[in-house]
Design an enzyme around this catalytic site. Structure first.
Site, PDB file in Angstrom:
ATOM      1  N   PHE A 136       3.190  -4.814  -7.043  1.00 40.08           N
ATOM      2  CA  PHE A 136       3.621  -4.894  -5.649  1.00 40.08           C
ATOM      3  C   PHE A 136       2.481  -5.696  -4.949  1.00 40.08           C
ATOM      4  O   PHE A 136       1.289  -4.978  -4.916  1.00 40.08           O
ATOM      5  CB  PHE A 136       3.774  -3.563  -4.547  1.00 40.08           C
ATOM      6  CG  PHE A 136       3.747  -3.748  -3.357  1.00 40.08           C
ATOM      7  CD1 PHE A 136       5.531  -3.995  -2.754  1.00 40.08           C
ATOM      8  CD2 PHE A 136       3.360  -2.797  -2.513  1.00 40.08           C
ATOM      9  CE1 PHE A 136       5.518  -4.246  -1.156  1.00 40.08           C
ATOM     10  CE2 PHE A 136       3.414  -3.307  -1.433  1.00 40.08           C
ATOM     11  CZ  PHE A 136       4.581  -3.239  -0.765  1.00 40.08           C
ATOM     12  N   ASP A 220      -5.772  -6.853  -7.698  1.00 40.64           N
ATOM     13  CA  ASP A 220      -5.482  -5.832  -6.995  1.00 40.64           C
ATOM     14  C   ASP A 220      -5.652  -4.280  -6.952  1.00 40.64           C
ATOM     15  O   ASP A 220      -5.207  -4.054  -7.694  1.00 40.64           O
ATOM     16  CB  ASP A 220      -3.610  -6.441  -6.055  1.00 40.64           C
ATOM     17  CG  ASP A 220      -2.932  -5.200  -5.016  1.00 40.64           C
ATOM     18  OD1 ASP A 220      -4.328  -4.632  -4.726  1.00 40.64           O
ATOM     19  OD2 ASP A 220      -1.909  -5.911  -4.491  1.00 40.64           O
ATOM     20  N   LYS A 249      -5.930   0.786   1.506  1.00 41.36           N
ATOM     21  CA  LYS A 249      -5.684   2.091   1.536  1.00 41.36           C
ATOM     22  C   LYS A 249      -6.674   3.280   1.563  1.00 41.36           C
ATOM     23  O   LYS A 249      -6.901   3.666   2.965  1.00 41.36           O
ATOM     24  CB  LYS A 249      -4.626   2.133   0.215  1.00 41.36           C
ATOM     25  CG  LYS A 249      -3.229   1.132   0.027  1.00 41.36           C
ATOM     26  CD  LYS A 249      -1.953   1.620  -0.942  1.00 41.36           C
ATOM     27  CE  LYS A 249      -0.416   1.879  -0.418  1.00 41.36           C
ATOM     28  NZ  LYS A 249      -0.284   0.428  -1.298  1.00 41.36           N
TER      29      LYS A 249
HETATM   30  C1  LIG Z   1       0.136  -0.307  -0.170  1.00 41.20           C
HETATM   31  C2  LIG Z   1      -0.237  -1.888  -0.854  1.00 41.20           C
HETATM   32  C3  LIG Z   1      -0.363  -3.160  -0.612  1.00 41.20           C
HETATM   33  C4  LIG Z   1       0.119  -3.572   0.734  1.00 41.20           C
HETATM   34  O1  LIG Z   1      -0.637  -2.554   1.358  1.00 41.20           O
HETATM   35  P1  LIG Z   1      -0.326  -3.180   2.934  1.00 41.20           P
HETATM   36  O2  LIG Z   1      -1.423  -1.843   4.294  1.00 41.20           O
HETATM   37  O3  LIG Z   1       0.910  -2.297   2.757  1.00 41.20           O
HETATM   38  O4  LIG Z   1      -0.126  -4.077   3.384  1.00 41.20           O
HETATM   39  C5  LIG Z   1      -0.763  -4.372  -0.990  1.00 41.20           C
HETATM   40  N1  LIG Z   1      -1.293  -4.125  -2.628  1.00 41.20           N
HETATM   41  C6  LIG Z   1      -0.732  -2.654  -3.220  1.00 41.20           C
HETATM   42  C7  LIG Z   1      -1.320  -2.492  -4.327  1.00 41.20           C
HETATM   43  C8  LIG Z   1      -0.755  -1.137  -2.845  1.00 41.20           C
HETATM   44  O5  LIG Z   1      -0.795  -1.043  -3.447  1.00 41.20           O
END
Ligand SMILES: *Cc1c(COP(=O)(O)O)cnc(C)c1O
Length: 398
Positions: A136, A220, A249
């Protein structure tokens, strides 16, 4: 306004993309939230791994209040003290060389993809990006192109140049390596995919492979970063340095801010005007992030995440012994997932009634990502409640 009226209005006016739980929150402190009917909750979701220093940490609140009174926004044409300080701190913490500030996770990933392609083109490679099954990386067009097909449905045509391979499968990755390939993007610990850590040997091999082929390695760490796993970043558990790392986050303590960092090799491919943002890294957001990181240092929250994570994991493993409905407990620090033999939604609903906020991810995984400074009493109370609630579920007979 009452809870029901608010819920009704919300249903009327908000785009129906979220299946809302009809609870209205009005106050938070540390690991606790209060709803509009003054019911108190223990928050093990922390705004989806955002409130790492707890809700409304006084030092973060103070930093925001003071900065708001001085200067909130200037544009990235000029220099601001909190942005400089945050940039220096993140570079020092990560061992990478350069940073760019964004407003969200998806935007950090978008930027990471852009600069990775920029570098790849500068050395004569194509622009293909490999991501992992069950990954994700966000909900913008390019980030859904990296992700699960369910997020792409009905939004075509998709941006070009994205390929997915199975996670933790080195051969599958090797098969996709060509002159076309620009970068590989991986969550060292998959979050939305169900709290699934990469195998150490796999991730080390991916690093070696990328280095050998001069393919850009992007981690990520939007969910796994900012002390969540007991280290500043999950990459520090693996002792692997990516070329680019994305954050968001937990970075802003609840303020919307993200970042991507890169090494000098990648940074050299970037020229003036190649990328930009209006809001990204403005004084208000960066002062909130700076205060958040300072709290993590001052309150020793790396240690806290590590120690409390170990305690919680041990307790969950203990519950697993007597509850066959628990299949596996995974994760590092306070980024834990409890995989069930059944969908986790009903358990999540029952927990909520009992005053515990957690969520279900990847259908059958109970995700636990509480504030890193959650008191032991709250964790103990959670385990007490969970041990009662989990007994109500049995493995369905097939
Ligand atoms: C939450 C998340 C995203 C997306 O972040 P948003 O602030 O919702 O755009 C991308 N990568 C990972 C691993 C995430 O947990």
């Amino acid at each position: 306004m009452h809870n029901q009226d608010l819920h009704t209005k919300d249903q009327q006016f908000y785009l129906p993309t979220f299946k809302r739980i009809p609870i209205t929150f009005i106050k938070g402190k540390g690991s606790n939230l209060w709803d509009i009917e003054n019911k108190k909750y223990i928050d093990l979701l922390a705004g989806i791994a955002v409130n790492n220093v707890g809700h409304c940490h006084p030092k973060v609140v103070k930093a925001i209040q003071e900065q708001a009174a001085d200067l909130m926004h200037i544009s990235n044409f000029f220099v601001s003290p909190p942005q400089v300080a945050l940039a220096e701190l993140l570079v020092n913490l990560s061992g990478l060389d350069r940073v760019f500030f964004t407003n969200s996770g998806a935007e950090s990933v978008e930027g990471a993809i852009k600069i990775a392609r920029r570098y790849a083109h500068s050395i004569g490679r194509g622009g293909k990006i490999i991501s992992m099954h069950n990954s994700f990386h966000g909900r913008t067009l390019a980030t859904i192109a990296t992700g699960q097909p369910k997020y792409q449905e009905g939004f075509g045509p998709m941006p070009q140049g994205f390929v997915q391979v199975p996670f933790n499968d080195l051969e599958a990755l090797k098969n996709e390596i060509s002159k076309d390939l620009a970068a590989v993007i991986i969550e060292p610990i998959q979050g939305e995919g169900g709290i699934r850590p990469a195998d150490v040997s796999y991730l080390k091999s991916v690093k070696e492979l990328c280095e050998k082929e001069d393919v850009v390695l992007i981690f990520d760490e939007i969910q796994s970063g900012i002390a969540r796993t007991g280290k500043w970043f999950a990459k520090d558990i693996y002792e692997i340095q990516p070329d680019i790392m994305t954050l968001a986050k937990g970075l802003g303590g609840g303020t919307p801010i993200g970042a991507f960092l890169c090494n000098e090799k990648i940074a050299k491919a970037i020229q003036f005007g190649d990328h930009g943002t209006t809001f990204g890294g403005n004084p208000l957001a960066t002062s909130a992030a700076l205060a958040t990181l300072k709290v993590i240092v001052e309150e020793n929250l790396l240690q806290s995440a590590h120690d409390k994570g170990l305690w919680l994991k041990a307790k969950l493993e203990e519950l697993k012994l007597t509850n066959p409905v628990i299949k596996e407990v995974r994760g590092e620090g306070l980024m834990l997932g409890v995989e069930l033999a059944i969908p986790a939604t009903e358990l999540v609903q029952n927990l909520l009634k009992a005053g515990i906020i957690a969520n279900a991810t990847a259908i059958n995984v109970l995700r636990l990502v509480p504030p890193l400074n959650i008191p032991m009493e709250d964790l103990e109370q959670f385990i007490e409640i969970l041990s009662v609630e989990i007994k109500k579920f049995q493995i369905p007979k097939s």
